[in-house]
Design an enzyme around this catalytic site. Structure first.
Site, mmCIF file in Angstrom:
data_model
loop_
_atom_site.group_PDB
_atom_site.id
_atom_site.type_symbol
_atom_site.label_atom_id
_atom_site.label_comp_id
_atom_site.label_asym_id
_atom_site.label_seq_id
_atom_site.Cartn_x
_atom_site.Cartn_y
_atom_site.Cartn_z
ATOM 1 N N ASP A 112 17.068 -28.977 18.180
ATOM 2 C CA ASP A 112 16.975 -27.254 18.414
ATOM 3 C C ASP A 112 15.673 -26.797 18.247
ATOM 4 O OD1 ASP A 112 18.083 -24.455 18.726
ATOM 5 O OD2 ASP A 112 20.021 -25.735 18.900
ATOM 6 N N HIS A 166 12.998 -27.530 20.427
ATOM 7 C CA HIS A 166 13.267 -26.243 21.257
ATOM 8 C C HIS A 166 12.032 -25.616 21.157
ATOM 9 C CE1 HIS A 166 17.773 -26.813 22.328
ATOM 10 N NE2 HIS A 166 16.911 -28.157 22.736
#
Length: 258
Positions: free
Chosen positions: A135, A158
């Site tokens: 993430d 991310h």
């Protein structure tokens, strides 16, 4: 405090108290943790498979690997979090705290494993980190003021994100954010600012992204005011964002003000 050796969590997936931590450091002042390369291993692979965020929109029933809450004038040096069941590290309600030489390690398929989340804190310095996760490498929540993120190597993951903001009422402004001298490689995003649609009015201001090198990044810069990852959103956009971006992309300079 000196730490030597590694801690390994049970692999069992159990429902935890909302936003709870597996290891917690709470309400201490003038504290220094010298990790000496120690590892907090969350044994999270079974939890990632059981994660139902996409279906329910809620991801808070799994433990965060390490939580720092209410620390003042403190330093966290030389620790690594690996394979957390949820977020790796959470910094909340802290003042004048430095995190240095931090390691985060988890595979791309580890859902909702933000590397370091910082919220409602003033004077946090993240200096030197190598973050591989599924993430956001660094996520920045509401109420964050005077934050410096420097020398972070991010990827896979991310990217580095401000937000998401505006999901809850009465969120605090974000002011004074500097992200500089970072490298982002093999990620979905580079740097981004994200708010939920239909969110209450809010402000993020005095934001600087400077001297950031990106390589093989799908979306280098993303300003998203309709962030809705699970489809549970209201219509409309109300958040106000004031930002100043200075991005270095493969030796090319992009200069943006909006």
């Amino acid at each position: 405090m000196d730490m030597h050796g590694n801690l390994k969590a049970p692999a069992t997936v159990t429902v935890a108290k909302q936003h709870s931590g597996w290891v917690n450091f709470d309400n201490v002042a003038d504290f220094t943790l010298n990790g000496n390369g120690a590892i907090f291993d969350g044994s999270g692979s079974a939890a990632w498979k059981a994660n139902d965020c996409a279906k329910t929109g809620k991801c808070n029933n799994l433990p965060i690997n390490v939580r720092f809450t209410g620390l003042t004038n403190s330093k966290i040096i030389g620790i690594t979090s690996t394979n957390s069941k949820l977020f790796h590290m959470n910094v909340l309600n802290c003042k004048n705290i430095t995190l240095q030489d931090i390691g985060i390690d988890a595979p791309p398929e580890s859902l909702n494993t933000d590397g370091i989340h910082i919220g409602r804190s003033n004077g946090v310095n993240l200096i030197g980190a190598k973050i591989k996760t599924g993430d956001d490498c660094v996520s920045i929540g509401d109420g964050t003021e005077n934050l410096v993120v420097e020398g972070v190597e991010c990827g896979p993951g991310h990217g580095i994100s401000l937000g998401s903001l505006g999901r809850y009422p009465n969120e605090q402004p974000v002011k004074g954010l500097i992200v500089r001298k970072c490298t982002i490689k093999n990620t979905d995003n580079g740097v981004r600012i994200k708010t939920w649609p239909g969110s209450p009015p809010g402000v993020a201001s005095n934001i600087l992204f400077e001297d950031i090198t990106m390589d093989n990044v799908t979306t280098p810069i993303l300003i998203d005011q309709e962030y809705c990852p699970y489809g549970h959103c209201k219509a409309g956009v109300y958040n106000r964002i004031k930002a100043f971006l200075y991005i270095k992309l493969k030796r090319r300079l992009i200069f943006m003000r909006f």
